[in-house]
Enzyme design. Structure first.
Site, PDB file in Angstrom:
ATOM      1  N   VAL A 293       0.854 -24.954 -11.620  1.00 13.93           N
ATOM      2  CA  VAL A 293       1.012 -24.064 -10.579  1.00 13.93           C
ATOM      3  C   VAL A 293       2.147 -23.171 -10.416  1.00 13.93           C
ATOM      4  O   VAL A 293       2.081 -22.115 -10.039  1.00 13.93           O
ATOM      5  CB  VAL A 293       0.710 -24.772  -9.216  1.00 13.93           C
ATOM      6  CG1 VAL A 293       0.707 -24.207  -7.993  1.00 13.93           C
ATOM      7  CG2 VAL A 293      -0.481 -25.482  -9.204  1.00 13.93           C
ATOM      8  N   GLU A 298       0.351 -17.054  -9.177  1.00 17.64           N
ATOM      9  CA  GLU A 298      -0.953 -16.837  -8.703  1.00 17.64           C
ATOM     10  C   GLU A 298      -0.807 -16.094  -7.272  1.00 17.64           C
ATOM     11  O   GLU A 298      -1.915 -15.444  -6.773  1.00 17.64           O
ATOM     12  CB  GLU A 298      -1.741 -18.121  -8.210  1.00 17.64           C
ATOM     13  CG  GLU A 298      -0.979 -19.161  -7.236  1.00 17.64           C
ATOM     14  CD  GLU A 298       0.166 -19.936  -7.744  1.00 17.64           C
ATOM     15  OE1 GLU A 298       0.684 -20.653  -6.863  1.00 17.64           O
ATOM     16  OE2 GLU A 298       0.383 -20.084  -8.969  1.00 17.64           O
ATOM     17  N   ASP A 340      -2.124  25.143  -4.026  1.00 20.56           N
ATOM     18  CA  ASP A 340      -2.579  26.110  -3.234  1.00 20.56           C
ATOM     19  C   ASP A 340      -1.311  26.957  -2.818  1.00 20.56           C
ATOM     20  O   ASP A 340      -0.289  26.217  -2.550  1.00 20.56           O
ATOM     21  CB  ASP A 340      -3.308  26.123  -2.047  1.00 20.56           C
ATOM     22  CG  ASP A 340      -4.846  25.685  -2.513  1.00 20.56           C
ATOM     23  OD1 ASP A 340      -5.365  26.477  -3.498  1.00 20.56           O
ATOM     24  OD2 ASP A 340      -5.512  24.951  -1.793  1.00 20.56           O
ATOM     25  N   ASP A 622      -8.475  22.928  -0.008  1.00 17.45           N
ATOM     26  CA  ASP A 622      -9.000  22.744   1.509  1.00 17.45           C
ATOM     27  C   ASP A 622     -10.538  23.331   1.806  1.00 17.45           C
ATOM     28  O   ASP A 622     -10.940  23.175   2.812  1.00 17.45           O
ATOM     29  CB  ASP A 622      -8.046  23.647   2.427  1.00 17.45           C
ATOM     30  CG  ASP A 622      -8.066  25.006   1.709  1.00 17.45           C
ATOM     31  OD1 ASP A 622      -8.798  25.470   0.916  1.00 17.45           O
ATOM     32  OD2 ASP A 622      -7.280  25.856   2.347  1.00 17.45           O
ATOM     33  N   ASP A 626     -13.808  23.278  -3.098  1.00 16.30           N
ATOM     34  CA  ASP A 626     -12.882  22.407  -3.799  1.00 16.30           C
ATOM     35  C   ASP A 626     -12.762  21.270  -4.231  1.00 16.30           C
ATOM     36  O   ASP A 626     -12.246  20.487  -4.794  1.00 16.30           O
ATOM     37  CB  ASP A 626     -11.543  22.719  -2.850  1.00 16.30           C
ATOM     38  CG  ASP A 626     -10.627  24.049  -2.623  1.00 16.30           C
ATOM     39  OD1 ASP A 626     -10.899  24.766  -3.687  1.00 16.30           O
ATOM     40  OD2 ASP A 626     -10.077  24.292  -1.770  1.00 16.30           O
ATOM     41  N   ASN A 716       8.080 -23.303  -5.880  1.00 19.63           N
ATOM     42  CA  ASN A 716       7.129 -22.483  -5.923  1.00 19.63           C
ATOM     43  C   ASN A 716       6.699 -21.762  -4.567  1.00 19.63           C
ATOM     44  O   ASN A 716       6.358 -20.672  -4.215  1.00 19.63           O
ATOM     45  CB  ASN A 716       5.886 -23.005  -6.320  1.00 19.63           C
ATOM     46  CG  ASN A 716       4.774 -21.934  -6.810  1.00 19.63           C
ATOM     47  OD1 ASN A 716       4.942 -21.145  -7.591  1.00 19.63           O
ATOM     48  ND2 ASN A 716       3.554 -22.540  -6.518  1.00 19.63           N
ATOM     49  N   ASP A 720      10.070 -18.656  -4.760  1.00 19.64           N
ATOM     50  CA  ASP A 720       9.201 -17.553  -5.180  1.00 19.64           C
ATOM     51  C   ASP A 720       8.909 -16.697  -4.251  1.00 19.64           C
ATOM     52  O   ASP A 720       9.033 -15.544  -4.458  1.00 19.64           O
ATOM     53  CB  ASP A 720       8.093 -18.160  -6.027  1.00 19.64           C
ATOM     54  CG  ASP A 720       8.520 -18.944  -7.464  1.00 19.64           C
ATOM     55  OD1 ASP A 720       9.739 -18.964  -7.498  1.00 19.64           O
ATOM     56  OD2 ASP A 720       7.656 -19.158  -7.903  1.00 19.64           O
TER      57      ASP A 720
END
Length: 881
Positions: A293, A298, A340, A622, A626, A716, A720
């Site tokens: 684990v 995970e 544009d 716009d 388009d 863990n 972590d």
């Protein structure tokens, strides 16, 4: 939700007057505010039924639906059974496992809900609106507040907010393919009344919720809303699906699977070694499971989701409203931005500075000047309100303000020449025409792009008279147009003719016209545009201008803001695009930075040509037409102020301020988010490798077990998670826009990052083992194990600072990320507390430590700072060579 008028299903078979009576509304003035509020409260919101979100319990259980979490729960269950059978009744390990699993699940639910609320708030920012008439006043309201009986105003580019009976129509067409499957827009006519039942596609006097206006303008009375509308019948097909995983999340999932497979193999080997060394099977089982684990990140997909949600919120504060999450990471790898000109690179605040009869500039009061301004004011939908403020399209506003300066008042001109018909502007003709009652005959006023308009003229107006337009005169007018465009002016041509009967056929109205003049106006570049363009270039991004304006106008603006070089400018026009094949365009696309006189259809070709060269393309747009280009682009950016609802619907991102600089800011944020995700993954995986090495090396060497299962689970959870989330909140580095864009094909850990991760994981494992060896040699196994536990945890907290930057940490600033400093302080307090607080020390089976032990722990925990600094110096030296 929503409702339908009684008999609303057959409103297409009713006259306009009967529909208004049935709905108890006024065709001209609409509903009163009070009546609309009552109908909204009684009939409900104008929206489709949505999937019911999962409840808290279901969300919690969904967090537990993970392979490794299931293994943990199984391990906790087996631990409880084993301790009961053995008669020891030691529930510390299983209780801690269950607490960690529960805490992780709760954190997951909280973060998931936060992310959903953030995205829902952003969705509200980009929600469609509707123009309604209430108590005789035109209002813009959220589309979901539209009720039956509302009078709605429709024009090109609008989404239709509800099913409605058309009361007025001018060249009105609707795009109904989403509802009927018909690919061609459906023409609409308010005067039609059907006597028999008709299929949806044939109801020419109705517009329907979920469709869009592709041409013209009109008014309509709402007859059905929400689930009562035709689209409500297929609502189940339109319900939003769950957000798909982004490419980066899929890459990380693949990395996780690879690491998981490797970790399980190593855990199996460790379990076998432990059994051969006569370590109790259950203890080895718990250690192996805990290591598995701890070895697999995970939590990384959840952290990525949180980071993306935070990134979306940051972008919204910079006026970039992200609609589709994958766009956040795609922005970081954008290599071309097609923009544009008008309103995006320029201010979109037009002012008329020259009026010409086609030969020379005309002074104020000149007859030809007044004639051109009068005609342009007639063919114009801008207006002045009661306070003399102008409203409308910027180009049209500039014209009526110039006319007013010459003593021509828009309202007076309109009163003298009553408009009876209109052919709206479209991007193919590049013209707009209106027809006005003029004595016994009718006057046609036409304005638009000069090079398109001149081709439809057979005469010209000069000194109060009409003359035949010969080839030489036509050339002179074109030369005058080119001269004005070369001064960076936007030039509008004006023409007219007399007809004896009304027609709305374009070819009949816009032919054999009399040329009346050229109106030149300027739209200055945005102040920030030049800086944004230079920043793009430094970041390895090609800025490209795409405009419907004249080539010379485009070139003048492009030179001012730096898109074009001062002495060499390659421009491709729409005519040239029409003459070359797509393959030819692909072959030469890299040579061009300006595309002028292009239509929206050309934009799709330009996007695909750049993509064929391996470019990641962001495209602004716009208009209705388009939408295909916005969808074809890797990142479609719609204009929030000038953009139509259709364009906004097709886009991945909406620029709330229509500003080119906002796209560049969004790219900066996108790169920062991508960097942060890589930092978090780098940190978690290198830390996990350190945990594996600590256990695996000790087993292979034949040492006693350096860490217990509960220690690995604690690391863990605390070491972590906190720094990983803090890294995700880091601001983009100062040089993030000085680097080339990320390659979309490159791996997540390319350019030697895997080697660095492995080295740093080995470093963490070695430091933990050094602490274990020191503690065992100087004191006892329990002290060695405690020191190993402390160093493994604290060195990872310190190592998180190394991962913040690839430059020297001391030059980048140790305290640059306050969240990471907070994670360090919190982690130290928790880790020291576990060892020094006796009730927790008993649960974690750790020994009390003397000051000398803490000194060793401190030195070993700080060592990653100096080791990784040396690593960075070596890598930089190699890269420089």
């Amino acid at each position: 939700m929503g409702g339908r008028v009684k008999g609303g299903i057959f409103t297409y078979r009713s006259t306009i007057e009967k529909t208004a009576r049935n709905l108890r509304t006024d065709i001209e003035n609409g509903l009163s505010a009070e009546e609309a509020a009552f109908r909204l409260s009684s009939g409900g919101k104008n929206k489709l039924a949505e999937k019911k979100p999962p409840g808290i319990i279901k969300q919690f259980l969904r967090q537990l639906n993970d392979f490794m979490v299931i293994i943990l729960l199984a391990a906790a269950g087996i631990s409880i059974v084993m301790t009961v059978i053995s008669g020891e009744f030691d529930f510390a390990d299983p209780i801690l496992i269950l607490l960690i699993v529960a805490l992780n699940a709760v954190l997951g639910v909280v973060q998931e809900n936060k992310a959903e609320r953030a995205l829902a708030a952003l969705a509200a920012l980009s929600a469609p609106t509707a123009k309604v008439v209430r108590s005789g006043t035109t209002l813009v309201i959220p589309a979901e507040d539209v009720v039956c009986g509302d009078v709605i105003l429709l024009e090109t580019g609008d989404y239709v907010p509800a099913d409605a009976r058309i009361t007025k129509s001018v060249n009105l067409k609707a795009e109904e393919s989403a509802l009927t499957g018909e690919s061609v827009p459906s023409g609409k006519d308010s005067d039609i009344v059907f006597n028999t039942e008709q299929p949806i596609g044939d109801r020419k006097n109705m517009v329907f919720s979920g469709t869009s206006i592709s041409c013209g303008r009109g008014e309509a009375i709402v007859t059905a809303t929400g689930m009562g509308a035709e689209v409500g019948k297929i609502a189940s097909m339109l319900m939003e699906e769950d957000a798909p995983e982004t490419p980066l999340q899929r890459k990380l999932a693949q990395v996780g699977k690879t690491l998981g497979t490797g970790a399980l193999v190593i855990c199996g080997v460790i379990f076998v070694i432990g059994i051969l060394r006569h370590i109790p099977p259950f203890a080895m089982f718990m250690t192996s499971v805990s290591l598995a684990v701890a070895a697999i990140p995970e939590g990384l997909p959840t952290i990525v989701t949180i980071m993306l949600a935070i990134g979306v919120q940051r972008m919204a504060k910079r006026n970039a409203i992200v609609k589709k999450i994958p766009a956040v990471e795609t922005l970081g790898s954008a290599t071309v931005i097609c923009s544009d000109k008008t309103g995006t690179l320029t201010q979109n605040k037009m002012k008329v500075v020259e009026v010409s009869d086609g030969f020379s500039v005309l002074a104020k009061g000149n007859d030809s000047r007044r004639n051109a301004l009068r005609l342009a004011s007639l063919c114009n939908n801008a207006c002045f309100d009661s306070k003399d403020n102008s409203h409308g399209d910027p180009t049209e506003v500039a014209i009526i303000e110039a006319a007013k300066f010459d003593g021509l008042i828009k309202s007076n001109i309109d009163r003298e020449n009553i408009r009876v018909a209109e052919i709206p502007f479209d991007s193919k003709r590049k013209l707009m025409s209106t027809i006005h009652k003029n004595g016994r005959d009718f006057l046609v006023a036409t304005k638009g792009a000069p090079d398109f308009l001149i081709e439809r003229c057979d005469y010209y107006y000069e000194n109060g008279r009409r003359h035949a337009l010969d080839k030489e005169t036509r050339t002179k007018i074109k030369s005058e147009n080119a001269k004005m465009a070369g001064m960076a002016l936007r030039v509008i041509g004006v023409a007219y003719k007399q007809i004896d009967k009304i027609t709305e056929k374009e070819d009949a109205v816009e032919s054999s016209l009399t040329f009346a003049g050229l109106i030149g106006m300027i739209d200055p570049p945005r102040r920030e545009a030049a800086d944004a363009v230079q920043l793009c270039k430094r970041a390895g991004i090609k800025p490209v201008m795409i405009t419907g304006d004249h080539a010379l106008t485009a070139a003048a603006i492009a030179k001012k803001i730096g898109i074009a070089e001062l002495h060499s400018t390659a421009i491709m026009t729409g005519d040239e695009l029409n003459r070359i094949s797509q393959q030819e365009l692909c072959d030469h696309i890299s040579s061009y930075r300006i595309f002028a006189r292009v239509s929206p259809e050309h934009k799709v070709r330009i996007v695909k040509a750049f993509q064929s060269r391996g470019e990641i393309v962001a495209m602004t747009g716009d208009g209705v037409n388009d939408a295909p280009a916005l969808k074809a682009a890797d990142i479609g950016c719609a204009m929030g102020q000038s953009g139509t609802d259709v364009a906004k619907g097709a886009a991945d991102m909406i620029l709330a301020d229509d500003n080119f600089a906002t796209i560049v800011d969004a790219v900066r944020e996108g790169r920062g988010i991508y960097d942060n995700i890589k930092k978090a993954a780098h940190f978690l995986i290198s830390s996990n490798i350190g945990e594996i090495i600590t256990i695996f090396a000790s087993m292979v060497i034949g040492w006693a077990q350096p860490l217990l299962a509960i220690h690995l689970l604690w690391v863990n959870l605390v070491t972590d998670s906190l720094p990983a989330i803090a890294l995700g909140l880091d601001k983009p580095e100062s040089d993030v826009m000085m680097r080339k864009p990320y390659s979309s094909k490159a791996g997540l850990f390319s350019h030697g990052r895997w080697g660095r991760i492995a080295f740093e994981g080995g470093m963490i494992g070695s430091l933990a083992l050094a602490a274990f060896l020191a503690g065992c040699s100087l004191y006892s196994l329990d002290v060695g194990r405690t020191m190993c536990f402390a160093v493994l945890s604290l060195s990872q907290l310190v190592h998180a600072f190394n991962v913040r930057t690839e430059k020297s940490l001391f030059s980048a600033g140790v305290f640059g990320n306050v969240y990471l400093v907070g994670a360090l302080i919190a982690g130290i307090i928790l880790q020291v507390g576990v060892i020094m607080f006796k009730p927790l020390a008993q649960i974690f089976q750790v020994a009390s430590l003397e000051p000398y032990c803490w000194l060793i722990i401190a030195l070993l925990s700080l060592a990653p700072l100096f080791i990784v600094e040396m690593e960075k110096v070596i890598i930089t030296s190699i890269r420089n060579k």
